[in-house]
Structures are given as C-alpha cells and as structure tokens.
Scaffold this motif. Structure first.
Motif, mmCIF file in Angstrom:
data_model
loop_
_atom_site.group_PDB
_atom_site.id
_atom_site.type_symbol
_atom_site.label_atom_id
_atom_site.label_comp_id
_atom_site.label_asym_id
_atom_site.label_seq_id
_atom_site.Cartn_x
_atom_site.Cartn_y
_atom_site.Cartn_z
ATOM 1 N N THR A 1 0.831 -1.208 0.000
ATOM 2 C CA THR A 1 0.000 0.000 0.000
ATOM 3 C C THR A 1 0.864 1.256 0.000
ATOM 4 O OG1 THR A 1 -1.748 -1.159 1.221
ATOM 5 C CG2 THR A 1 -1.813 1.245 1.233
ATOM 6 N N THR A 2 1.921 1.242 0.788
ATOM 7 C CA THR A 2 2.854 2.375 0.844
ATOM 8 C C THR A 2 3.489 2.620 -0.521
ATOM 9 O OG1 THR A 2 3.367 1.944 3.167
ATOM 10 C CG2 THR A 2 4.974 3.246 1.916
ATOM 11 N N GLU B 1 -12.188 7.683 6.928
ATOM 12 C CA GLU B 1 -11.162 7.048 7.760
ATOM 13 C C GLU B 1 -9.968 8.002 7.841
ATOM 14 O OE1 GLU B 1 -11.041 4.417 9.555
ATOM 15 O OE2 GLU B 1 -12.897 3.398 8.984
ATOM 16 N N TRP B 2 -9.946 8.836 8.877
ATOM 17 C CA TRP B 2 -8.978 9.924 8.961
ATOM 18 C C TRP B 2 -7.537 9.445 9.113
ATOM 19 C CZ3 TRP B 2 -10.010 14.690 7.557
ATOM 20 C CH2 TRP B 2 -11.347 15.107 7.557
ATOM 21 N N LEU B 3 -7.325 8.422 9.924
ATOM 22 C CA LEU B 3 -5.962 7.949 10.154
ATOM 23 C C LEU B 3 -5.337 7.422 8.862
ATOM 24 C CD1 LEU B 3 -3.777 7.537 12.283
ATOM 25 C CD2 LEU B 3 -4.717 5.247 12.718
ATOM 26 N N ILE B 4 -6.111 6.626 8.138
ATOM 27 C CA ILE B 4 -5.637 6.113 6.852
ATOM 28 C C ILE B 4 -5.424 7.266 5.884
ATOM 29 C CG2 ILE B 4 -6.274 4.740 4.826
ATOM 30 C CD1 ILE B 4 -7.698 2.820 6.731
ATOM 31 N N GLY B 5 -6.355 8.217 5.857
ATOM 32 C CA GLY B 5 -6.256 9.341 4.941
ATOM 33 C C GLY B 5 -5.006 10.176 5.158
ATOM 34 N N ILE B 6 -4.673 10.433 6.414
ATOM 35 C CA ILE B 6 -3.477 11.235 6.718
ATOM 36 C C ILE B 6 -2.207 10.489 6.310
ATOM 37 C CG2 ILE B 6 -2.098 12.214 8.598
ATOM 38 C CD1 ILE B 6 -4.782 12.841 9.999
ATOM 39 N N GLY B 7 -2.180 9.191 6.570
ATOM 40 C CA GLY B 7 -1.011 8.395 6.177
ATOM 41 C C GLY B 7 -0.814 8.383 4.670
ATOM 42 N N ILE B 8 -1.918 8.162 3.929
ATOM 43 C CA ILE B 8 -1.846 8.157 2.460
ATOM 44 C C ILE B 8 -1.460 9.535 1.941
ATOM 45 C CG2 ILE B 8 -3.176 7.890 0.334
ATOM 46 C CD1 ILE B 8 -2.598 5.236 1.619
ATOM 47 N N ALA B 9 -2.022 10.583 2.547
ATOM 48 C CA ALA B 9 -1.731 11.955 2.104
ATOM 49 C C ALA B 9 -0.248 12.275 2.232
ATOM 50 C CB ALA B 9 -2.554 12.951 2.911
ATOM 51 N N ALA C 1 -10.217 9.000 0.087
ATOM 52 C CA ALA C 1 -9.321 9.433 -0.991
ATOM 53 C C ALA C 1 -9.453 10.927 -1.239
ATOM 54 C CB ALA C 1 -9.629 8.655 -2.269
ATOM 55 N N MET C 2 -10.689 11.443 -1.175
ATOM 56 C CA MET C 2 -10.895 12.864 -1.440
ATOM 57 C C MET C 2 -10.154 13.738 -0.430
ATOM 58 S SD MET C 2 -12.586 12.849 -4.210
ATOM 59 C CE MET C 2 -12.647 14.623 -4.326
ATOM 60 N N LEU D 1 -7.419 1.415 -1.604
ATOM 61 C CA LEU D 1 -8.078 1.479 -0.308
ATOM 62 C C LEU D 1 -9.133 0.386 -0.151
ATOM 63 C CD1 LEU D 1 -8.572 5.355 -0.008
ATOM 64 C CD2 LEU D 1 -6.842 3.954 1.120
ATOM 65 N N THR D 2 -9.758 0.025 -1.268
ATOM 66 C CA THR D 2 -10.821 -0.974 -1.220
ATOM 67 C C THR D 2 -10.274 -2.392 -1.116
ATOM 68 O OG1 THR D 2 -12.252 0.462 -2.543
ATOM 69 C CG2 THR D 2 -12.867 -1.869 -2.403
#
Length: 252
Positions: free
Chosen positions: A10-11, A198-206, A50-51, A35-36
C-alpha cells in the motif's frame, strides 16, 4: 488484520500514485481500488477517504507548478468556481448511487482523449488557448462532479477535457493540481455530512502522496513536452480501458 506485506504494498502504491499525480496529473484513479482491495474499506468510505488526501496533494502540486510558472491563474479561478458546487453535488450523489454509469462515461472520455493526444501533431509551438469564463466554469462543474463521484480528485476528468480544448500539456497538468483543492474541500464537506471518512488512513496516504507529488512535478519540468504528452496519452489509454472493463464487469 493487515499484514506487513499489505502495508508495504500500500505504501509503495501510494508513493507511485503521488509521483503520477505530480508528473502527469493522472494517478488518483488507482487510490480508491487500493483502499478498497488492499485495506478493506467499503467503496463509499474509500472514495470519501481518498478525497481528503487530494487536499494535500493538490496544495503541494500547485505550489510546485506555481514555482515553475506553469499555472494559468485566471483559468484556474473560473475552473475552481465551477468545481466547488460540482464537487459537493458529487459527494451527495456518491452516497445514494453506485455511479457505475458515470464511471463508464468518464472511462470513454479518457480513452478517446488518449487517442486524440496521440494523433495531434506535437511539433508545433504551444500557446495557451483563451477559453471563456463561462466555458471554464462549466468544465469545472463537470470536473468537480465527476471527480467527487469516482474519488479521482480532479485531474483524471479535467486533463482529457483540456486536451480536447488544445490547452498546452504543462498548463493542463498545472490547472489539474489547483482544482484538486476546492474539489477535495467541498467533497469532504459533503462526505462529512452524509457519510464517514477514515482519517488515520487518509493522513497516512496523504503524506505519501505529498512526497510523490514533489518528485513527480520536478520530473514533469525536466522531460520534453513531447515526451510528457505521449506519456500522458498512453496513461489515458490505459486508464480509460481499465475503467471501461471494470464498468462492463460491474454491469454483467
């Protein structure tokens, strides 16, 4: 429970998506499937998450392209004015419809735009096309709605349209960086009201996207515009075909 391999993969995908967004604008289409299928998020939550990430990738991408004087700001203003209401409406629509037909239409647009980009002579000197404010606002509205519904951030819808309008390739990519910001902001507002993120995932991906965008933007300004345009054309063909296949598979 996520495995170490899944997290590493994923990273890697997120970093590659960031590089693609920074270099050619197109890359966000890979984020929702990641993500899915890799992290197990539901499709609607994946789109909403994602947005959020596009707020950061858009801001950094816009800064990088502005440093290179590759953003036509008057065009960006009208595109953003149309993109904001379109993004909010798209976010509302996302939670009540599957959006599969829209994805098919976007896939066809992307595919045909790739063909158009390949066929267009690339040896001529490019100049910025003078599009009227009303045309830019409508383009922004369509981009905001389509991007919000599919979770692709803006560039995937905007760049094919601008290619059809014969806008220079670096200008098109630069505008696609800017429009991510209002689209992501308004779509996130709608998603917070009608769904969840999902904020934690979103911040990591961002974070990974931002690092990739910086690298990608610098690559885009170091390669020839002919090479960049051809690469974008092939990317459009590949992404458009993949979206049409996925749409067909969903409808069968």
């Amino acid at each position: 429970m996520l495995t170490t391999f899944t997290l590493i993969l994923t990273t890697l995908v997120a970093a590659i998506v960031g590089i693609l967004i920074g270099a050619i604008g197109i890359g966000g289409v890979l984020l929702v499937p990641t993500l899915t299928y890799m992290l197990g998020l539901g499709i609607h939550v994946a789109i909403a998450t994602a947005m959020v990430t596009y707020l950061f990738s858009g801001a950094v991408g816009a800064l990088e392209y502005a440093r290179q004087n590759s953003i036509h700001w008057s065009m960006a203003l009208w595109l953003c004015l149309g993109g904001m209401p379109g993004a909010y409406l798209g976010a509302v629509t996302t939670w009540v419809t599957p959006g599969v037909i829209l994805e098919g239409v976007i896939g066809l647009l992307v595919l045909l735009s790739g063909v158009q980009a390949l066929r267009r002579p690339s040896g001529t000197v490019e100049s910025v096309v003078n599009l009227k404010p009303m045309s830019l606002t409508v383009i922004g509205l369509v981009t905001g709605f389509g991007s919000s519904v599919t979770g692709t951030g803006g560039p995937l819808v905007l760049i094919p349209i601008l290619i059809w309008m014969q806008v220079p390739i670096l200008t098109a990519v630069g505008l696609s960086q800017v429009i991510q910001i209002p689209i992501a902001l308004l779509a996130t507002t709608g998603n917070l009201m009608f769904g969840r993120i999902e904020w934690l995932i979103g911040i990591g991906i961002a974070t990974l996207l931002v690092l990739g965008v910086v690298v990608g933007a610098r690559i885009a300004h170091r390669v020839s515009r002919v090479a960049l345009k051809r690469f974008i054309a092939f990317a459009l063909l590949l992404v458009g075909a993949a979206m049409l296949v996925r749409t067909a598979a969903t409808l069968v």
